[in-house]
Design an enzyme around this catalytic site. Structure first.
Site, PDB file in Angstrom:
ATOM      1  N   PRO A  45       0.728  -1.218  -0.051  1.00 45.70           N
ATOM      2  CA  PRO A  45       0.039  -0.047  -0.127  1.00 45.70           C
ATOM      3  C   PRO A  45       0.749   1.274  -0.048  1.00 45.70           C
ATOM      4  O   PRO A  45       0.233   2.398  -0.061  1.00 45.70           O
ATOM      5  CB  PRO A  45      -0.797  -0.129   1.252  1.00 45.70           C
ATOM      6  CG  PRO A  45      -0.500  -1.453   1.896  1.00 45.70           C
ATOM      7  CD  PRO A  45       0.679  -2.063   1.143  1.00 45.70           C
ATOM      8  N   GLU A  46       2.205   1.075   0.297  1.00 55.38           N
ATOM      9  CA  GLU A  46       3.079   2.455   0.128  1.00 55.38           C
ATOM     10  C   GLU A  46       2.901   3.146  -1.125  1.00 55.38           C
ATOM     11  O   GLU A  46       3.040   2.496  -2.060  1.00 55.38           O
ATOM     12  CB  GLU A  46       4.429   2.122   0.686  1.00 55.38           C
ATOM     13  CG  GLU A  46       4.263   1.347   2.075  1.00 55.38           C
ATOM     14  CD  GLU A  46       3.790   2.369   3.147  1.00 55.38           C
ATOM     15  OE1 GLU A  46       3.715   3.666   3.116  1.00 55.38           O
ATOM     16  OE2 GLU A  46       3.720   1.677   4.393  1.00 55.38           O
ATOM     17  N   GLY A  47       3.222   4.428  -1.046  1.00 55.95           N
ATOM     18  CA  GLY A  47       3.123   5.289  -2.206  1.00 55.95           C
ATOM     19  C   GLY A  47       4.771   5.559  -2.620  1.00 55.95           C
ATOM     20  O   GLY A  47       5.386   5.078  -2.347  1.00 55.95           O
ATOM     21  N   PHE A  48       4.485   6.706  -3.750  1.00 62.79           N
ATOM     22  CA  PHE A  48       5.745   7.085  -4.317  1.00 62.79           C
ATOM     23  C   PHE A  48       6.851   7.479  -3.244  1.00 62.79           C
ATOM     24  O   PHE A  48       7.946   7.025  -3.432  1.00 62.79           O
ATOM     25  CB  PHE A  48       5.485   7.918  -5.137  1.00 62.79           C
ATOM     26  CG  PHE A  48       6.709   8.548  -6.160  1.00 62.79           C
ATOM     27  CD1 PHE A  48       6.922   7.694  -7.486  1.00 62.79           C
ATOM     28  CD2 PHE A  48       7.349   9.308  -6.094  1.00 62.79           C
ATOM     29  CE1 PHE A  48       8.071   8.200  -8.157  1.00 62.79           C
ATOM     30  CE2 PHE A  48       8.663   9.671  -6.497  1.00 62.79           C
ATOM     31  CZ  PHE A  48       8.766   9.220  -7.942  1.00 62.79           C
ATOM     32  N   ASN A  49       6.486   8.229  -2.222  1.00 59.51           N
ATOM     33  CA  ASN A  49       7.569   8.935  -1.445  1.00 59.51           C
ATOM     34  C   ASN A  49       8.112   7.824  -0.442  1.00 59.51           C
ATOM     35  O   ASN A  49       9.086   8.022  -0.348  1.00 59.51           O
ATOM     36  CB  ASN A  49       6.660  10.009  -0.660  1.00 59.51           C
ATOM     37  CG  ASN A  49       7.647  10.866  -0.320  1.00 59.51           C
ATOM     38  OD1 ASN A  49       8.620  11.304  -0.678  1.00 59.51           O
ATOM     39  ND2 ASN A  49       7.497  11.426   1.167  1.00 59.51           N
TER      40      ASN A  49
END
Ligand SMILES: *[C@@H]1O[C@H](CO)[C@@H](O)[C@H](O)[C@H]1NC(C)=O
Length: 279
Positions: A45-49
């Site tokens: 679930p983690e995003g780009f940053n």
């Protein structure tokens, strides 16, 4: 005796046509027999940053491994995970399996750490007639269960029972797999992972949940080198420059935001500009 002879003939023949042998002699590029490959992934679930941030931790690890005198450690290359299934992205518009070069300038990254794209790894597998990537080892990182209760935050790691069913998504590729999946409870900086690599002779290792490993020294000199090596790719910078010019009346000249073409020369470049302005 006869069978033994046949066996020997078979073995030697087999060896002489074995792909690794040929590649080794012709010194064809990766995957070569002398390198070890580290694949890694981040909590889905983690995003780009956060992915960008975990890259810095891994790049610092790779940078340090490369300086090691131990050939088992300094031969590591980091294979970057493609960008896929990001929950914040709409995949009706964005294609899956985006390589890192979509966003970042690979030569800039490579001036800090030995990194490569997954498709480059695939290409060399296919060159050697492999149709599948069978990873020697998968380690799923997890937090120590009792760490927050006991308040014991000393650096340590241990192969332990998996807290959840040990599963890897293998970057959503159906042609990547492994027969050897283990869980490691881990607390410490990413560079501590070198202790794990010393304990195995696996040549291809996949780390899952790499976000569990922390920064060595957030904000240190080496941290900023890794950060500066993450130059966005040229096309993206062009688009950004046009946007600045059109909508924000901003450009590098007016805003004094020049960067040296090569991040390694950033400081020299800035000094040069100051010098030119004084002239
Ligand atoms: C594995 O599958 C991906 C996606 O379909 C493909 O791009 C890649 O070339 C395949 N790898 C090999 C070794 O065949």
């Amino acid at each position: 005796m006869f069978y033994l002879l046949i066996y020997i003939v078979f073995i030697t023949h087999h060896k002489s046509v074995s792909c690794e042998e040929v590649c080794y002699k012709d010194s064809c590029s990766d995957p070569d027999v002398e390198s070890r490959y580290l694949f890694y992934d981040v909590n889905p679930p983690e995003g780009f940053n956060l992915r960008r941030d975990v890259y810095i931790r891994m790049a610092v690890l790779m940078h340090k491994l490369k300086k090691s005198r131990d050939p088992a450690l300094n031969s590591f290359k980091l294979v970057l995970p493609t960008w896929s299934h990001l929950v914040h992205w709409s995949y009706s518009e964005v294609p899956e399996f985006l390589p890192w070069s979509t966003f970042f300038d690979m030569p800039s990254l490579q001036k800090f750490a030995p990194v490569m794209e997954l498709h480059e790894y695939f290409t060399s597998l296919k060159r050697n007639k492999y149709t599948k990537l069978l990873l020697d080892r998968v380690y799923i990182l997890q937090h120590f269960e009792d760490m927050f209760e006991t308040g014991n935050f000393e650096e340590k790691w241990k192969v332990e029972k998996c807290q959840k069913a040990p599963k890897s998504r293998y970057f959503y590729y159906s042609n990547i797999t492994s027969n050897n999946v283990k869980c490691i409870s881990f607390h410490g900086p990413a560079t501590k992972l070198s202790e794990v690599f010393k304990k195995t002779n696996a040549r291809t290792i996949l780390l899952e949940h790499t976000e569990v490993a922390l920064h060595d020294h957030f904000g240190s000199k080496i941290y900023w080198e890794a950060r500066r090596s993450m130059r966005f790719n040229f096309n993206l910078r062009e688009i950004a420059n046009q946007f600045r010019e059109t909508y924000l009346n901003s450009n590098d000249v007016n805003d004094n935001t020049f960067l040296a073409p090569d991040w390694l020369n950033d400081k020299v470049f800035i000094k040069q500009i100051v010098f030119d302005l004084r002239e």
